[in-house]
Design an enzyme around this catalytic site. Structure first.
Site, PDB file in Angstrom:
ATOM      1  N   LYS A   1      -8.727  -1.761   5.828  1.00 12.73           N
ATOM      2  CA  LYS A   1      -9.041  -2.211   4.466  1.00 12.73           C
ATOM      3  C   LYS A   1      -8.108  -3.338   4.052  1.00 12.73           C
ATOM      4  O   LYS A   1      -8.512  -4.309   3.433  1.00 12.73           O
ATOM      5  CB  LYS A   1      -8.888  -1.038   3.487  1.00 12.73           C
ATOM      6  CG  LYS A   1      -9.980  -0.006   3.655  1.00 12.73           C
ATOM      7  CD  LYS A   1      -9.747   1.202   2.775  1.00 12.73           C
ATOM      8  CE  LYS A   1      -8.671   2.107   3.320  1.00 12.73           C
ATOM      9  NZ  LYS A   1      -8.694   3.489   2.929  1.00 12.73           N
TER      10      LYS A   1
ATOM     11  N   ARG B   1     -14.211  12.671   7.996  1.00 13.01           N
ATOM     12  CA  ARG B   1     -12.904  13.276   8.311  1.00 13.01           C
ATOM     13  C   ARG B   1     -12.516  14.288   7.243  1.00 13.01           C
ATOM     14  O   ARG B   1     -11.946  15.337   7.531  1.00 13.01           O
ATOM     15  CB  ARG B   1     -11.840  12.181   8.409  1.00 13.01           C
ATOM     16  CG  ARG B   1     -11.979  11.329   9.666  1.00 13.01           C
ATOM     17  CD  ARG B   1     -11.110  10.094   9.586  1.00 13.01           C
ATOM     18  NE  ARG B   1      -9.723  10.407   9.337  1.00 13.01           N
ATOM     19  CZ  ARG B   1      -8.864   9.628   8.671  1.00 13.01           C
ATOM     20  NH1 ARG B   1      -9.260   8.464   8.193  1.00 13.01           N
ATOM     21  NH2 ARG B   1      -7.618   9.992   8.487  1.00 13.01           N
TER      22      ARG B   1
ATOM     23  N   SER C   1      -7.562   3.490   9.252  1.00 16.04           N
ATOM     24  CA  SER C   1      -8.223   3.553   7.951  1.00 16.04           C
ATOM     25  C   SER C   1      -7.485   2.660   6.944  1.00 16.04           C
ATOM     26  O   SER C   1      -8.087   1.830   6.249  1.00 16.04           O
ATOM     27  CB  SER C   1      -8.238   5.017   7.483  1.00 16.04           C
ATOM     28  OG  SER C   1      -8.554   5.106   6.135  1.00 16.04           O
TER      29      SER C   1
ATOM     30  N   HIS D   1       0.856  -1.187   0.000  1.00 21.57           N
ATOM     31  CA  HIS D   1       0.000   0.000   0.000  1.00 21.57           C
ATOM     32  C   HIS D   1       0.893   1.237   0.000  1.00 21.57           C
ATOM     33  O   HIS D   1       1.855   1.305   0.753  1.00 21.57           O
ATOM     34  CB  HIS D   1      -0.887   0.011   1.248  1.00 21.57           C
ATOM     35  CG  HIS D   1      -1.724   1.253   1.347  1.00 21.57           C
ATOM     36  ND1 HIS D   1      -2.924   1.403   0.680  1.00 21.57           N
ATOM     37  CD2 HIS D   1      -1.515   2.424   1.999  1.00 21.57           C
ATOM     38  CE1 HIS D   1      -3.421   2.599   0.930  1.00 21.57           C
ATOM     39  NE2 HIS D   1      -2.585   3.240   1.732  1.00 21.57           N
TER      40      HIS D   1
ATOM     41  N   ASP E   1     -14.962   2.481   7.127  1.00 23.56           N
ATOM     42  CA  ASP E   1     -13.872   3.387   6.772  1.00 23.56           C
ATOM     43  C   ASP E   1     -14.340   4.409   5.747  1.00 23.56           C
ATOM     44  O   ASP E   1     -14.024   5.598   5.850  1.00 23.56           O
ATOM     45  CB  ASP E   1     -12.669   2.621   6.218  1.00 23.56           C
ATOM     46  CG  ASP E   1     -11.617   3.587   5.719  1.00 23.56           C
ATOM     47  OD1 ASP E   1     -11.107   4.356   6.554  1.00 23.56           O
ATOM     48  OD2 ASP E   1     -11.344   3.643   4.503  1.00 23.56           O
TER      49      ASP E   1
HETATM   50  N1  URA Z   1      -5.440   6.836   3.018  1.00 19.65           N
HETATM   51  C1  URA Z   1      -6.430   6.128   3.627  1.00 19.65           C
HETATM   52  O1  URA Z   1      -6.841   5.076   3.136  1.00 19.65           O
HETATM   53  N2  URA Z   1      -6.935   6.611   4.765  1.00 19.65           N
HETATM   54  C2  URA Z   1      -6.499   7.742   5.359  1.00 19.65           C
HETATM   55  O2  URA Z   1      -6.994   8.107   6.404  1.00 19.65           O
HETATM   56  C3  URA Z   1      -5.487   8.463   4.717  1.00 19.65           C
HETATM   57  C4  URA Z   1      -4.965   7.987   3.537  1.00 19.65           C
END
Ligand code: URA
Length: 443
Positions: free
Chosen positions: A195, A176, A191, A90, A169
């Site tokens: 995932k 947010r 977050s 990621h 999320d």
């Molecule tokens: N990427 C994400 O998936 N979540 C965040 O809070 C910030 C960047």
């Protein structure tokens, strides 16, 4: 086992406790997320909690609890039917970041299963899904069943986040985003990890970007985020490591969907820009290490290099593109991908060395050309974008071409061209050009 009946939650009390710097326990966090999903915790209460966390933080136990509660708000994919190690990567997002497109087939060609779920571009950063869709016919919307079947058959699938993975999320991020609470390390950590943990992986390698084009502008902040991600991921039972990498200039020479996919495919042909190749190989090596397939970095790099040089990575990409409905001829001939027909060039106004190429300016210029979107529902122009002719450290003379811009709508050219012009810093002294890899964080 009978489901525990949830007690009515004293939400204002929990918000106030966090506001005062107190700690929430695992069950309270689980109940808050469950209540947020069933509507018993209102959006304004969740926003207030996010703001309290923004100022007061969360410790590791709370962050793990938050991560797992968000993961469990939806489906958790099981990949237990596959014996091989399953590892994903990621990136926290940058400009010109097309690494996933060449990384995934390389790692899969080395025998690691890569269940890669990516996002779409929003704002100045591009998204892997939009780049993949530049390949005619390529489908990123596989169902979980198709995803699992493809992983078993080809060892790699490149798909979009399905709506039923970590849905809390998506909702929390939307709050947010409009309440000034994105830049909170525990919230970013939960977050991202929620995932990824829902994908059924054994291990995860993070590319935490730092610099002007990144979310985290300074090394101490990026390091803090990387350490938090690694520690929380490990507490959640996964092997997680992170590379801290430089994002002060765009990666490679291209920004925009088809342009970036072409460049990523060039890496699979053993070509492509040095910085993109270095970043891809380092991340691939770390994924092989996380999968337990190699012990040392030298072994990892040898393995990665040979997968590219003997053509197995390219063959793997062909299988993936074919399996996902794309035109596999593009893999053999990356230049088949079309760029948009209206063009302009940007030239050097002075002589000297390129001392900086602003990633934010180029990211926004590319978006202005149609390659990105400012709202999630907008379409992107696959062929739009920017091709750089220089990188930081190159010497230029007045009038030399610095960049070519592409768009399908001529009217977009003028504003984008002046924006691109402001992104180049040219000076008399040759700048120090350092590797993109700053540090590897494993604890
Ligand atoms: N990427 C994400 O998936 N979540 C965040 O809070 C910030 C960047």
């Amino acid at each position: 086992m009978a489901k525990r009946k949830r007690q009515p939650l004293a939400v204002p009390e929990l918000i106030a406790r966090k506001r005062e710097g107190g700690k929430l326990d695992e069950q309270e966090i689980r109940d808050l997320i469950a209540g947020f999903m069933d509507g018993s915790v209102a959006d304004y209460q969740m926003s207030a909690l996010a703001m309290a966390v923004f100022f007061r933080g969360m410790d590791f136990d709370e962050t793990v609890a938050m991560t797992l509660a968000i993961r469990d708000s939806g489906k958790v994919v099981s990949l237990d039917h596959i014996d091989a190690p399953k590892v994903d990567k990621h990136s926290t997002g940058g400009v010109g970041d097309k690494v996933s497109i060449c990384l995934a087939p390389i790692v899969a060609a080395c025998g690691v299963v890569v269940p890669m779920m990516s996002g779409r571009g929003l704002g100045h950063t591009g998204g892997t899904l939009d780049k993949l869709e530049a390949i005619p016919g390529f489908r990123v919307d596989l169902s979980v069943r198709e995803f699992r079947a493809q992983l078993r058959k080809t060892g790699c699938a490149l798909i979009g986040q399905t709506g039923d993975l970590a849905p809390a999320d998506k909702r929390l991020y939307a709050l947010r985003d409009v309440t000034g609470t994105v830049e909170s390390i525990p919230l970013i950590t939960s977050s991202i990890l929620s995932k990824k943990l829902a994908e059924g992986i054994d291990a995860l390698v993070l590319d935490v970007k730092v610099g002007r084009g990144a979310f985290m502008k300074t090394e101490p902040k990026a390091r803090e985020l990387a350490r938090c991600l690694v520690r929380v991921g490990r507490l959640a039972g996964k092997r997680v490591s992170a590379l801290l990498t430089d994002m002060n200039a765009p990666i490679g020479y291209t920004i925009g969907n088809a342009l970036e996919t072409t460049e990523a495919l060039e890496v699979l042909h053993g070509q492509g820009p040095d910085d993109l190749r270095e970043l891809t190989y380092e991340l691939a090596g770390e994924m092989l290490r996380a999968a337990g397939m190699v012990k040392t970095k030298a072994q990892a790099l040898r393995r990665v290099e040979s997968a590219v040089l003997d053509g197995t990575a390219l063959e793997k990409m062909q299988q993936i593109v074919d399996a996902q409905g794309g035109d596999p001829r593009v893999v053999e001939e990356p230049n088949r991908l079309a760029v948009a027909r209206h063009r302009s060039t940007c030239v050097a106004a002075s002589s000297g060395y390129v001392r900086g190429i602003g990633p934010l300016e180029l990211g926004y210029a590319s978006m202005g050309l149609g390659a990105g979107r400012s709202r999630a529902e907008e379409e992107v122009d696959s062929g739009a974008g920017i091709r750089l002719h220089v990188q930081v450290g190159d010497q230029v003379r007045v009038g030399d071409e610095l960049a070519t811009l592409y768009t399908s709508e001529r009217a977009r050219l003028r504003a984008a061209t002046s924006r691109v012009a402001t992104s180049f810093r040219i000076g008399k002294r040759r700048p120090l050009v350092r590797s993109r890899i700053i540090e590897t964080i494993r604890r």
